[in-house]
Design a protein around this motif. Structure first.
Motif, mmCIF file in Angstrom:
data_model
loop_
_atom_site.group_PDB
_atom_site.id
_atom_site.type_symbol
_atom_site.label_atom_id
_atom_site.label_comp_id
_atom_site.label_asym_id
_atom_site.label_seq_id
_atom_site.Cartn_x
_atom_site.Cartn_y
_atom_site.Cartn_z
ATOM 1 N N ARG A 132 3.424 5.924 9.782
ATOM 2 C CA ARG A 132 4.236 5.041 8.936
ATOM 3 C C ARG A 132 4.207 3.582 9.383
ATOM 4 N N HIS A 133 3.789 3.333 10.630
ATOM 5 C CA HIS A 133 3.690 1.949 11.077
ATOM 6 C C HIS A 133 2.611 1.174 10.315
ATOM 7 N N LEU A 134 1.704 1.901 9.639
ATOM 8 C CA LEU A 134 0.650 1.218 8.884
ATOM 9 C C LEU A 134 1.214 0.381 7.736
ATOM 10 N N LEU A 146 2.703 -4.884 5.804
ATOM 11 C CA LEU A 146 2.096 -5.133 4.493
ATOM 12 C C LEU A 146 3.011 -6.013 3.645
ATOM 13 N N PRO A 147 2.459 -6.771 2.706
ATOM 14 C CA PRO A 147 3.287 -7.659 1.872
ATOM 15 C C PRO A 147 4.036 -6.889 0.794
ATOM 16 N N SER A 148 5.231 -7.369 0.495
ATOM 17 C CA SER A 148 6.003 -6.814 -0.629
ATOM 18 C C SER A 148 5.632 -7.596 -1.879
ATOM 19 N N ALA A 149 4.450 -7.327 -2.384
ATOM 20 C CA ALA A 149 3.913 -8.072 -3.520
ATOM 21 C C ALA A 149 3.007 -7.145 -4.322
ATOM 22 N N PRO A 150 2.761 -7.469 -5.593
ATOM 23 C CA PRO A 150 1.855 -6.634 -6.386
ATOM 24 C C PRO A 150 0.415 -6.793 -5.928
ATOM 25 N N GLY A 151 -0.358 -5.750 -6.082
ATOM 26 C CA GLY A 151 -1.761 -5.849 -5.700
ATOM 27 C C GLY A 151 -2.408 -4.506 -5.450
ATOM 28 N N VAL A 152 -3.473 -4.532 -4.666
ATOM 29 C CA VAL A 152 -4.294 -3.362 -4.378
ATOM 30 C C VAL A 152 -4.211 -3.073 -2.879
ATOM 31 N N TYR A 153 -4.249 -1.802 -2.521
ATOM 32 C CA TYR A 153 -4.283 -1.438 -1.108
ATOM 33 C C TYR A 153 -5.428 -0.446 -0.887
ATOM 34 N N GLN A 154 -6.045 -0.549 0.305
ATOM 35 C CA GLN A 154 -7.161 0.318 0.669
ATOM 36 C C GLN A 154 -6.858 1.005 2.001
ATOM 37 N N PHE A 155 -6.842 2.316 2.003
ATOM 38 C CA PHE A 155 -6.756 3.071 3.249
ATOM 39 C C PHE A 155 -8.168 3.163 3.837
ATOM 40 N N ARG A 156 -8.288 2.855 5.130
ATOM 41 C CA ARG A 156 -9.582 2.897 5.800
ATOM 42 C C ARG A 156 -9.503 3.778 7.048
ATOM 43 N N ASP A 157 -10.628 4.407 7.380
ATOM 44 C CA ASP A 157 -10.675 5.229 8.583
ATOM 45 C C ASP A 157 -11.050 4.367 9.787
ATOM 46 N N GLU A 158 -11.265 5.023 10.940
ATOM 47 C CA GLU A 158 -11.527 4.285 12.179
ATOM 48 C C GLU A 158 -12.832 3.496 12.132
ATOM 49 N N LEU A 179 -11.192 5.020 2.309
ATOM 50 C CA LEU A 179 -10.860 6.399 1.973
ATOM 51 C C LEU A 179 -10.196 6.507 0.606
ATOM 52 N N TYR A 180 -9.378 5.531 0.269
ATOM 53 C CA TYR A 180 -8.598 5.612 -0.964
ATOM 54 C C TYR A 180 -8.194 4.204 -1.387
ATOM 55 N N VAL A 181 -8.202 3.963 -2.696
ATOM 56 C CA VAL A 181 -7.792 2.681 -3.273
ATOM 57 C C VAL A 181 -6.687 2.943 -4.290
ATOM 58 N N GLY A 182 -5.622 2.159 -4.207
ATOM 59 C CA GLY A 182 -4.526 2.304 -5.162
ATOM 60 C C GLY A 182 -3.932 0.952 -5.509
ATOM 61 N N THR A 183 -3.041 0.939 -6.483
ATOM 62 C CA THR A 183 -2.360 -0.289 -6.895
ATOM 63 C C THR A 183 -0.861 -0.057 -6.911
ATOM 64 N N SER A 184 -0.115 -1.144 -6.822
ATOM 65 C CA SER A 184 1.343 -1.048 -6.876
ATOM 66 C C SER A 184 1.919 -2.426 -7.157
ATOM 67 N N VAL A 196 -4.218 10.578 4.807
ATOM 68 C CA VAL A 196 -3.376 9.827 5.732
ATOM 69 C C VAL A 196 -3.709 10.183 7.175
ATOM 70 N N ASN A 197 -4.008 11.436 7.426
ATOM 71 C CA ASN A 197 -4.378 11.843 8.786
ATOM 72 C C ASN A 197 -5.637 11.141 9.269
ATOM 73 N N LEU A 198 -6.543 10.815 8.342
ATOM 74 C CA LEU A 198 -7.789 10.142 8.708
ATOM 75 C C LEU A 198 -7.647 8.625 8.754
ATOM 76 N N ALA A 199 -6.619 8.099 8.089
ATOM 77 C CA ALA A 199 -6.478 6.643 7.957
ATOM 78 C C ALA A 199 -6.060 6.004 9.278
ATOM 79 N N GLU A 200 -6.636 4.845 9.537
ATOM 80 C CA GLU A 200 -6.289 4.074 10.725
ATOM 81 C C GLU A 200 -5.808 2.669 10.380
ATOM 82 N N SER A 201 -6.003 2.256 9.142
ATOM 83 C CA SER A 201 -5.549 0.926 8.736
ATOM 84 C C SER A 201 -5.397 0.895 7.222
#
Length: 598
Positions: A245-247, A251-263, A268-273, A297-302
């Motif tokens: 959860r520290h990941l 992060l900014p509290s703003a609209p946009g795109v986020y990318q989960f990345r592995d080591e 790994l995954y792209v989403g919007t919010s 999430v288990n694979l994500a590092e950033s």
């Protein structure tokens, strides 16, 4: 007759337990932290527990089955920040005799509930009492299950409450060396609750309040300070998932795109919010139920954020990033450039073919389609009404070959034979091309007539098949027409008022989003439009429909341009949305555009 409910409003703090800083109101959190050396909460990761309203509920019933048994009593206590805000209590006439063993256990008899209101009267009042609060119960599936079953029988829509089960929470926080079990009575003794549980609804709810506060105090010492973290801790969330959860913290509290990345930095995954930090934080809580997301999430590092000016820009960037990286945990549009199209081939005697690569060869294309199955359905629909050849062999204008069975069935003009009918083959092909370019009323009308005729002949399965083919073909033609119309516009600027003030500005060139911005509330939008236009991406005219961008991106732009409140600011050339027969067979569209009024 007893009153349906008894309300008792109070602001008196719960007297039995010291308030943990996680439950303290905002004005007291800092003071408590300084006095006891407790680390400040991370309010920005979710809803602070001090601001959460809980309704702790307990029921008494005629038995253990929510299908066969009924409610005899409801008791509930509303709390926030360690303080009692109100209470709800009523007996309920179950409409059936109370078994003797239940009366001995609860002390509730038939005579006590004879004059009590029925659940049809009580439940709406209880739901009003709960409002938007979080429901809490000891063994929540039992109590919530009875309430939901009652709502179903009464035809009442059950609100989507967040539910916290103190049994689940206690199982993770209270060891067997402290209490023999996790029953309410055992936990009430352990935590020194002033109210002793006695199988009366309000008494048990009061005892559960004390247990809840004690459990929150324990979990707060483990770094859980928000509702999302509390639900995650009590839900089926792995420890590895919680540790990530520290990941979301920076992060900014703003609209946009986020990318989960592995080591290794692989996406790994792209989403919007609309709020990147809040959305990403939910991946580490019980609100995320998808097993593949837990694996991701288990694979994500950033997590890499990309702040966007408008929701449309975020949606477009998501499409582009998914197409670019093909993330393994995205299921949607991972390979949009490989979607199938239907093509009228360039041959001596053209035919329909399914292709994935568009070429600047002057051919007519329709699509793209969601699947090869949909593309084939559209082709079959054309073959139902136009006598085009269906063979894939290359034909010559000078060398005849034998006709197939379709010619005998009058379903093909048999250009292979170089017979008298061959001369009319070119006009049939041109009729098809005109349909794909926009004049589709005749072809689609023939297919619609065939569908109706089959239905009148009670050949319903064939009529349904014709209907599906008509739908696939009409949607493909409509999509191709609309996409071609927008990709033909060299430059377009449009604006829409933002709900919080200001304007969302979008610059599109040849069907591709070239720039986007948002103006501040009350500011003159023209300088922002000029800056957006000056810095917008340079997009060359496409040789084929999908040459400049993804078709999904153009469709996103079209849907945005078609929403209420959009104003056209600049258009280089002419832009028209075709409303031919293909569009008429789909949902109606608004075409009126209003002048800009800043």
């Amino acid at each position: 007759m007893l009153a349906p409910t008894v309300w008792a409003m109070s602001s008196t703090p719960t007297p039995t337990l010291p308030i943990h800083p996680a439950l303290a109101p905002a004005g007291r959190t800092a003071q408590a932290s300084r006095a006891h050396g407790v680390q400040a909460t991370f309010d920005d990761l979710g809803t602070p527990l001090a601001q959460v309203t809980f309704v702790v509920v307990d029921l008494e019933t005629t038995g253990g089955s929510s299908i066969e048994c009924a409610i005899t009593e409801i008791g509930a206590v509303k709390v926030r920040g360690g303080e009692v805000l109100g209470q709800f209590q009523t007996l309920v006439n179950p409409g059936e005799p109370i078994p003797a063993v239940i009366s001995v256990l609860t002390g509730i008899t038939d005579s006590m509930v004879a004059g009590a209101p029925r659940i049809a009267t009580v439940l709406p009042s209880f739901l009003e009492f709960v409002g938007n609060s979080v429901l809490v119960a000891h063994n929540a599936p039992f109590d919530v299950g009875f309430l939901r079953a009652a709502a179903d029988r009464l035809g009442i829509d059950w609100p989507g409450y967040q539910v916290l089960d103190t049994v689940k929470l206690a199982r993770q926080l209270v060891g067997r060396d402290e209490a023999p079990n996790h029953k309410l009575a055992s936990l009430a003794r352990l935590f020194g609750a002033t109210q002793t549980p006695d199988h009366r609804a309000l008494h048990d709810a009061r005892a559960t309040v004390d247990v809840l506060h004690a459990l929150i105090g324990r979990v707060g010492n483990l770094g859980v300070h928000t509702l999302e973290e509390l639900l995650a801790y009590s839900g089926r969330v792995s420890e590895a998932q919680r540790r990530k959860r520290h990941l979301a913290r920076d992060l900014p509290s703003a609209p946009g795109v986020y990318q989960f990345r592995d080591e290794r930095g692989r996406v790994l995954y792209v989403g919007t919010s609309v709020d990147i930090r809040r959305r990403v934080s939910t991946y580490f809580t019980a609100s995320e139920q998808r097993s593949r997301m837990a694996e991701m999430v288990n694979l994500a590092e950033s997590v890499t954020p990309i702040v966007c000016a408008t929701p449309l820009e975020a949606a477009v960037r998501e499409l582009r990033l998914i197409a670019q990286h093909e993330p393994p945990y995205n299921r949607r549009s991972r390979r949009p450039h490989r979607r199938p199209w239907v093509k009228v081939t360039i041959e001596a005697f053209p035919r329909l073919s399914i292709v994935r690569d568009l070429r600047p060869d002057g051919a007519c294309y329709a699509g793209p389609f969601a699947s090869v199955h949909d593309a084939q359905a559209a082709i079959d629909g054309v073959h139902d009404v136009l006598p085009l050849r269906q063979c894939s062999k290359r034909l010559s204008r000078t060398r005849a070959s034998p006709a197939c069975m379709l010619a005998d069935l009058d379903r093909c003009l048999a250009p292979c034979t170089l017979g008298a009918a061959t001369a009319g083959y070119g006009s049939v092909v041109e009729q098809l091309r005109e349909a794909l370019r926009g004049s589709s009323r005749e072809v689609l009308g023939l297919l619609g007539h065939r569908m109706r005729q089959l239905s009148q002949d009670e050949r319903y399965e064939e009529a349904a098949l014709a209907r599906d083919r008509l739908r696939s073909l009409s949607r493909a033609i409509d999509r191709a027409q609309r996409v071609a119309a927008l990709t033909g516009v060299a430059h377009l600027v449009a604006a829409r008022r933002h709900p919080l003030g200001g304007w969302e500005i979008v610059c599109a060139r040849h069907g591709r989003m070239a720039g986007a911005t948002r103006t501040p509330r009350g500011a003159d939008p023209m300088p922002y439009i000029a800056a957006c236009t000056a810095t917008a991406e340079v997009v060359e005219a496409p040789a084929v429909p999908a040459a400049t961008t993804l078709i999904e991106e153009t469709e996103l732009l079209l849907r945005w341009l078609d929403t209420d409140g959009v104003r056209l600011v600049e258009v280089d050339g002419a832009w028209t949305c075709p409303l031919g027969a293909s569009a008429a067979l789909l949902e109606p569209r608004r075409t009126t555009r209003h002048p800009v009024d800043w």
